[in-house]
Design a protein around this motif. Structure first.
Motif, PDB file in Angstrom:
ATOM      1  N   ARG A 270     -29.550 -21.953 -17.865  1.00  0.00           N
ATOM      2  CA  ARG A 270     -28.840 -22.586 -18.998  1.00  0.00           C
ATOM      3  C   ARG A 270     -29.209 -21.914 -20.312  1.00  0.00           C
TER       4      ARG A 270
ATOM      5  N   GLU B 226     -35.162 -21.454 -10.831  1.00  0.00           N
ATOM      6  CA  GLU B 226     -34.473 -21.255 -12.107  1.00  0.00           C
ATOM      7  C   GLU B 226     -33.654 -22.479 -12.496  1.00  0.00           C
ATOM      8  N   ASN B 227     -33.036 -23.134 -11.532  1.00  0.00           N
ATOM      9  CA  ASN B 227     -32.247 -24.332 -11.835  1.00  0.00           C
ATOM     10  C   ASN B 227     -33.118 -25.468 -12.358  1.00  0.00           C
TER      11      ASN B 227
ATOM     12  N   ASP C  27     -32.621 -26.875 -16.137  1.00  0.00           N
ATOM     13  CA  ASP C  27     -32.358 -28.286 -16.425  1.00  0.00           C
ATOM     14  C   ASP C  27     -33.322 -28.801 -17.479  1.00  0.00           C
TER      15      ASP C  27
ATOM     16  N   HIS D 183     -31.210 -20.050  -6.414  1.00  0.00           N
ATOM     17  CA  HIS D 183     -31.834 -20.133  -7.744  1.00  0.00           C
ATOM     18  C   HIS D 183     -32.556 -21.462  -7.962  1.00  0.00           C
TER      19      HIS D 183
ATOM     20  N   ALA E 169     -28.113 -20.381 -14.209  1.00  0.00           N
ATOM     21  CA  ALA E 169     -29.085 -21.326 -13.666  1.00  0.00           C
ATOM     22  C   ALA E 169     -30.083 -21.770 -14.732  1.00  0.00           C
TER      23      ALA E 169
ATOM     24  N   GLN F 283     -36.758 -32.894  -9.894  1.00  0.00           N
ATOM     25  CA  GLN F 283     -36.645 -32.480 -11.295  1.00  0.00           C
ATOM     26  C   GLN F 283     -37.683 -33.184 -12.157  1.00  0.00           C
TER      27      GLN F 283
END
Length: 295
Positions: free
Chosen positions: A114, A64-65, A69, A61, A112, A33
């Motif tokens: 958000r 996309e995740n 985030d 995903h 995913a 991340q």
């Protein structure tokens, strides 16, 4: 950074965006991340506002995740998020073109990412048979009315697919995504004229020809990522030989080839935005320089 109107979407997008297939792990690197955050923060600092992703970029995903985030800790309204539908990669990769399947994909992508809405939701390289499903587009239009999708788009699989391109306005799709680069100019023949006639935005994907136009590789280069390792040796070497000649004869001295290759795409008036992948903040910077190159 420079900006162009994305067709009839009323969105002003940076002429250079961020393609995010690489975040899913298919291009020979697994991301954290923090690495994704560093790339997207640098993109924002440089004025880039468009992120292109898809449900199938990595299992469950993954791409996309990562983006979601990041977005959850940033200002959602500063970004134009483009995603896609039509495939699934959960425990294995499959096509998923059923209307109910796509409705579920949309909800999963929103979760995913958000976000409550996707700025550009694109039909992802499907056949004409699945494309010509009125029930699908009726369902998608209802999602537009509900506010979950701001604009519809079509990511054509063949870069000469005039059938899907020509029907875009009829289906309320406002942008076309297509492979376009110095090695592959096919869209100039039929797709771009149709886009200009309909006032469709154009996202040019693979603008660096899967990295061949980065200038980093010579004939004989070996690739271990999932995308390029299965390609024929002769095909790779022929393209890289052509790249060598282009670098010698067309790229101005002192100009980074990747930046030049993106600027080459942007000189066509039909193109709204190029969406190269990037593995680091430094590659984002090189990509962004294309906005200032005049060819």
């Amino acid at each position: 950074m420079k900006y162009r109107r994305l067709g009839k979407t009323e969105l002003d997008v940076s002429v250079v965006g961020v393609g995010t297939w690489q975040f899913g792990g298919d291009w020979g690197k697994d991301y954290t991340q923090k690495e994704v955050d560093d790339i997207l923060y640098r993109a924002k600092e440089l004025g880039i506002n468009l992120i292109d992703t898809a449900e199938c970029y990595g299992p469950h995903h993954m791409s996309e995740n990562f983006i979601g985030d990041f977005i959850s800790r940033d200002r959602r309204e500063d970004w134009v998020i483009a995603s896609k539908f039509g495939h699934q990669w959960h425990d294995h990769w499959t096509n998923a073109w059923g209307v109910d399947q796509i409705r579920v994909q949309l909800e999963e992508s929103l979760k995913a990412l958000r976000t409550d809405y996707i700025d550009l939701y694109q039909f992802h390289s499907g056949s004409d048979e699945v494309f010509d499903n009125d029930e699908l587009w009726t369902m998608l239009d209802k999602q537009v009315q509900a506010g979950k999708i701001r604009n519809l788009g079509i990511s054509i699989g063949s870069n000469d697919n005039l059938h899907q391109t020509s029907k875009a306005s009829e289906l309320n799709a406002k942008a076309i995504q297509v492979v376009y680069n110095r090695l592959d100019q096919k869209p100039e023949e039929r797709v771009f004229p149709s886009c200009q006639e309909q006032d469709l935005g154009v996202l040019a994907r693979v603008p660096l020809a899967s990295g061949y136009l980065s200038g980093k590789y010579k004939p004989g280069a070996v690739f271990n990522d999932n995308v390029r390792k299965g390609r024929e040796r002769q095909e790779i070497d022929e393209k890289l030989q052509l790249v060598t000649e282009i670098q010698k004869n067309e790229v101005p001295e002192g100009v980074d080839m990747a930046s030049w290759a993106l600027a080459w795409c942007l000189k066509h008036p039909a193109v709204s935005c190029v969406i190269p992948g990037c593995k680091s903040p430094e590659q984002v910077e090189a990509n962004a320089r294309a906005a200032d190159l005049e060819l």
